[in-house]
Design a protein around this motif. Structure first.
Motif, mmCIF file in Angstrom:
data_model
loop_
_atom_site.group_PDB
_atom_site.id
_atom_site.type_symbol
_atom_site.label_atom_id
_atom_site.label_comp_id
_atom_site.label_asym_id
_atom_site.label_seq_id
_atom_site.Cartn_x
_atom_site.Cartn_y
_atom_site.Cartn_z
ATOM 1 N N MET A 416 0.794 -1.220 0.000
ATOM 2 C CA MET A 416 0.000 0.000 0.000
ATOM 3 C C MET A 416 0.834 1.283 0.000
ATOM 4 O O MET A 416 0.293 2.378 0.117
ATOM 5 N N CYS A 417 2.133 1.170 -0.174
ATOM 6 C CA CYS A 417 2.956 2.382 -0.287
ATOM 7 C C CYS A 417 2.508 3.202 -1.492
ATOM 8 O O CYS A 417 2.545 4.427 -1.465
ATOM 9 N N LEU A 418 2.114 2.513 -2.539
ATOM 10 C CA LEU A 418 1.675 3.197 -3.757
ATOM 11 C C LEU A 418 0.619 2.351 -4.435
ATOM 12 O O LEU A 418 0.576 1.143 -4.282
ATOM 13 N N ALA A 419 -0.270 2.975 -5.155
ATOM 14 C CA ALA A 419 -1.432 2.279 -5.710
ATOM 15 C C ALA A 419 -1.094 1.570 -7.024
ATOM 16 O O ALA A 419 -1.684 1.824 -8.072
ATOM 17 N N MET A 420 -0.131 0.632 -6.974
ATOM 18 C CA MET A 420 0.241 -0.127 -8.155
ATOM 19 C C MET A 420 -0.033 -1.608 -7.983
ATOM 20 O O MET A 420 0.437 -2.438 -8.763
ATOM 21 N N ASN A 421 -0.773 -1.959 -6.937
ATOM 22 C CA ASN A 421 -1.126 -3.356 -6.685
ATOM 23 C C ASN A 421 -2.503 -3.369 -6.035
ATOM 24 O O ASN A 421 -3.184 -2.340 -5.993
ATOM 25 N N ALA A 422 -2.906 -4.498 -5.523
ATOM 26 C CA ALA A 422 -4.272 -4.623 -4.997
ATOM 27 C C ALA A 422 -4.484 -3.943 -3.650
ATOM 28 O O ALA A 422 -5.630 -3.750 -3.227
ATOM 29 N N ASP A 423 -3.411 -3.569 -2.963
ATOM 30 C CA ASP A 423 -3.526 -2.929 -1.649
ATOM 31 C C ASP A 423 -3.607 -1.418 -1.824
ATOM 32 O O ASP A 423 -2.613 -0.780 -2.186
ATOM 33 N N ARG A 424 -4.776 -0.850 -1.565
ATOM 34 C CA ARG A 424 -4.924 0.597 -1.762
ATOM 35 C C ARG A 424 -6.071 1.153 -0.923
ATOM 36 O O ARG A 424 -6.945 0.413 -0.475
ATOM 37 N N LEU A 425 -6.034 2.459 -0.731
ATOM 38 C CA LEU A 425 -7.082 3.147 0.022
ATOM 39 C C LEU A 425 -8.263 3.462 -0.876
ATOM 40 O O LEU A 425 -8.129 3.612 -2.093
ATOM 41 N N LEU A 426 -9.415 3.630 -0.237
ATOM 42 C CA LEU A 426 -10.604 4.112 -0.936
ATOM 43 C C LEU A 426 -10.708 5.621 -0.733
ATOM 44 O O LEU A 426 -10.111 6.175 0.195
ATOM 45 N N PRO A 427 -11.443 6.312 -1.582
ATOM 46 C CA PRO A 427 -11.561 7.769 -1.459
ATOM 47 C C PRO A 427 -12.010 8.202 -0.062
ATOM 48 O O PRO A 427 -12.943 7.624 0.505
ATOM 49 N N GLY A 428 -11.294 9.184 0.487
ATOM 50 C CA GLY A 428 -11.664 9.757 1.779
ATOM 51 C C GLY A 428 -11.123 9.036 2.983
ATOM 52 O O GLY A 428 -11.247 9.529 4.108
ATOM 53 N N GLU A 429 -10.508 7.862 2.801
ATOM 54 C CA GLU A 429 -10.017 7.106 3.947
ATOM 55 C C GLU A 429 -8.702 7.687 4.469
ATOM 56 O O GLU A 429 -7.829 8.067 3.693
ATOM 57 N N HIS A 430 -8.586 7.738 5.792
ATOM 58 C CA HIS A 430 -7.355 8.178 6.451
ATOM 59 C C HIS A 430 -6.521 6.941 6.800
ATOM 60 O O HIS A 430 -7.041 5.975 7.356
ATOM 61 N N CYS A 431 -5.230 7.020 6.491
ATOM 62 C CA CYS A 431 -4.344 5.882 6.742
ATOM 63 C C CYS A 431 -3.118 6.319 7.536
ATOM 64 O O CYS A 431 -2.431 7.276 7.155
ATOM 65 N N ALA A 432 -2.842 5.617 8.613
ATOM 66 C CA ALA A 432 -1.575 5.773 9.328
ATOM 67 C C ALA A 432 -0.575 4.909 8.591
ATOM 68 O O ALA A 432 -0.667 3.678 8.612
ATOM 69 N N SER A 433 0.375 5.532 7.915
ATOM 70 C CA SER A 433 1.245 4.820 6.979
ATOM 71 C C SER A 433 2.713 5.002 7.308
ATOM 72 O O SER A 433 3.168 6.122 7.586
ATOM 73 N N THR A 434 3.479 3.912 7.231
ATOM 74 C CA THR A 434 4.921 3.998 7.461
ATOM 75 C C THR A 434 5.685 4.218 6.166
ATOM 76 O O THR A 434 6.912 4.109 6.142
ATOM 77 N N SER A 435 4.977 4.522 5.093
ATOM 78 C CA SER A 435 5.637 4.748 3.811
ATOM 79 C C SER A 435 6.323 6.108 3.793
ATOM 80 O O SER A 435 6.484 6.758 4.823
ATOM 81 N N ASN A 436 6.738 6.563 2.626
ATOM 82 C CA ASN A 436 7.595 7.738 2.536
ATOM 83 C C ASN A 436 6.947 8.950 1.884
ATOM 84 O O ASN A 436 7.510 10.032 1.923
ATOM 85 N N ARG A 437 5.791 8.785 1.286
ATOM 86 C CA ARG A 437 5.148 9.903 0.587
ATOM 87 C C ARG A 437 3.655 9.959 0.921
ATOM 88 O O ARG A 437 2.982 8.934 0.990
ATOM 89 N N ASN A 438 3.179 11.188 1.085
ATOM 90 C CA ASN A 438 1.763 11.402 1.387
ATOM 91 C C ASN A 438 1.098 12.264 0.320
ATOM 92 O O ASN A 438 0.197 13.033 0.605
ATOM 93 N N PHE A 439 1.563 12.119 -0.921
ATOM 94 C CA PHE A 439 0.993 12.885 -2.020
ATOM 95 C C PHE A 439 -0.476 12.520 -2.228
ATOM 96 O O PHE A 439 -0.920 11.430 -1.838
ATOM 97 N N GLN A 440 -1.215 13.394 -2.859
ATOM 98 C CA GLN A 440 -2.615 13.113 -3.169
ATOM 99 C C GLN A 440 -2.716 11.829 -3.989
ATOM 100 O O GLN A 440 -2.036 11.664 -4.998
ATOM 101 N N SER A 441 -3.566 10.919 -3.531
ATOM 102 C CA SER A 441 -3.877 9.660 -4.224
ATOM 103 C C SER A 441 -2.678 8.723 -4.343
ATOM 104 O O SER A 441 -2.737 7.748 -5.099
ATOM 105 N N ARG A 442 -1.618 8.965 -3.620
ATOM 106 C CA ARG A 442 -0.443 8.095 -3.658
ATOM 107 C C ARG A 442 -0.808 6.660 -3.272
ATOM 108 O O ARG A 442 -0.334 5.697 -3.874
ATOM 109 N N GLN A 443 -1.662 6.501 -2.264
ATOM 110 C CA GLN A 443 -2.020 5.167 -1.784
ATOM 111 C C GLN A 443 -3.381 4.702 -2.298
ATOM 112 O O GLN A 443 -3.896 3.690 -1.843
#
Length: 475
Positions: A416-443
């Motif tokens: 879920m670091c980036l939306a290039m696989n099946a693990d991703r957020l839905l619109p409006g969801e808040h995620c506590a993420s250990t990844s490196n970028r919080n750009f719009q729609s990154r996850q």
């Protein structure tokens, strides 16, 4: 400043600089080339079109990581439902087979995220140059190596010539003095620094991280810190070689052994900045000032301590930053003055090339042992960075603790670091993420990312909102 005194970056540059033209563009020799499925396919096509083959096959390590599923791994590529993702993984397999390259394929127990597997195999070594078609190649600077992210055309160039055209960066020192507070991690240090200097603060520079707080970090922590150097705008991040580096590398599969190890470690002793070396820019911070961090906006520099409040446009003197704040708050669904601890999360993600190593998994298990995720949290993922990390965690029983707390224990990958696989957020969801970028729609399209440490993400999943893990009463 002594005339001949050199920084660590100067020394690494001099070791591998083949030549420099009249305009200051240098040709740098590359020791290690790591490739994955997203940025390599066109490079291999370029080799075929030119009738070339890789110059030094033994320098290359390949693995699929960005597009891979983190479930149903036994299905191999058949478990990849997205057509483009599947084609990219198949192309990597075929290219590695055709050119006889070392690949940790999807079904190999050593497969994982590129920036996790190379260090754990002992393929990232002090004094070397490391490139990958991925911006977070800065990770490898933790080993007193020069790790640089490159583009697809440069991937082809390195494959064909074993060299890379570069202009030398400026030297920046970021020193963190004193001891870190309990509960404050390398991820918090990275976010704090980015919050201080901004995402453009390191532009045109290679950052060397130094000071007591940095020396106290494990290799996992140093990798996290250097990984985030790119988010400060830097070309690369570095930490000097020391006994911690040596202890991590000794006995790794591809590290030198025997007499070669003795010669290598003797050479590596010089991989530090000379005491009186000069830096173009310096930033000095006190470790005691760093608290657990939480990002509130859509850039890694939009970050505050967990015990602070969300800022508003009026808090910025710069009109451009004020406008960016207003836009970020609208996207994130937050209000000025809102306490960070009042932000509720929908999902938690612990993984990525920033925070998916065994130290991170152990910390998550420590936080969640005997607890359960909050009822309002839809999903909490723990994704190890490699098959070896996964195996070690399971041998230590960490997976059982994590599963008992209601978290999902997945297979290795970028997830879920980036939306290039099946693990991703839905619109409006808040995620506590250990990844490196919080750009719009990154996850995921419309997803709202809050960058935090593994401990903070795990605690948020248990509490349902952000809490200060440095305080014993957070539970």
């Amino acid at each position: 400043m002594a005339v001949n005194a050199r920084t660590l970056y100067d020394k690494l540059w001099d070791r591998r600089c083949v030549s420099t033209d009249d305009e200051g563009v240098a040709l740098i020799y590359i020791d290690r080339h790591i490739i994955h499925e997203v940025s390599s396919a066109q490079a291999f096509e370029g080799l075929r079109a030119a009738g070339r083959r890789p110059w030094r096959r033994e320098s290359i390590l390949a693995t699929p990581d960005h597009n891979v599923p983190t479930t149903d791994r036994e299905l191999g590529v058949d478990g990849i439902t997205d057509r483009v993702s599947r084609q990219q993984v198949i192309a990597l397999d075929n290219n590695c087979r055709e050119f006889d390259l070392l690949e940790f394929s999807l079904t190999d127990y050593r497969q994982g995220i590129v920036h996790v597997i190379s260090p754990e195999q002992g393929m990232t070594l002090p004094g070397t140059t490391v490139v990958c078609g991925d911006s977070h190649t800065a990770t490898h600077g933790a080993f007193a190596a020069l790790g640089v992210g490159i583009g697809t055309s440069e991937v082809e160039h390195v494959l064909a010539t074993q060299c890379l055209r570069q202009q030398k960066a400026r030297n920046m020192l970021v020193r963190v003095d004193g001891a870190l507070r309990p509960g404050v991690t390398a991820k918090d240090v990275a976010l704090y620094i980015i919050g201080q200097i901004g995402t453009a603060g390191g532009t045109g520079c290679t950052i060397e991280f130094a000071g007591e707080a940095i020396r106290s970090l494990s290799m996992e922590g140093r990798m996290t810190l250097c990984n985030m150097a790119i988010e400060a705008g830097a070309r690369a991040g570095l930490v000097a070689y020391d006994a911690t580096t040596e202890a991590y590398l000794k006995g790794r599969p591809y590290a030198p052994a025997g007499e070669d190890w003795q010669r290598a470690t003797a050479d590596w002793q010089s991989l530090h900045s000379d005491p009186d070396a000069g830096f173009d820019l310096e930033h000095i911070y006190a470790a005691a000032d760093i608290r657990p961090q939480v990002s509130w906006g859509t850039s890694p520099e939009m970050v505050v301590p967990v015990d602070a409040a969300v800022p508003g446009p009026q808090d910025f003197d710069n009109p451009v930053k004020a406008e960016a704040c207003e836009s970020a708050l609208s996207y994130m669904g937050l209000s000025p003055g809102q306490a960070i601890t009042d932000i509720h999360i929908d999902r938690a993600f612990i993984g990525s090339c920033t925070n998916s190593r065994i130290e991170d998994i152990r910390e998550v298990a420590r936080i969640v042992e005997g607890k359960r995720i909050a009822p309002g949290v839809k999903q909490a993922l723990v994704v190890p960075g490699s098959g070896l990390v996964k195996r070690q965690a399971e041998e230590e029983g960490l997976d059982s603790i994590i599963l008992a707390a209601g978290f999902e224990w997945r297979e290795p990958g970028c997830s879920m670091c980036l939306a290039m696989n099946a693990d991703r957020l839905l619109p409006g969801e808040h995620c506590a993420s250990t990844s490196n970028r919080n750009f719009q729609s990154r996850q995921g399209l419309g997803g709202r990312t809050h960058l935090v440490s593994p401990a903070m993400a795990a605690a948020a999943a248990i509490s349902g909102h952000f809490v200060d893990v440095s305080q014993g009463e957070w539970v």
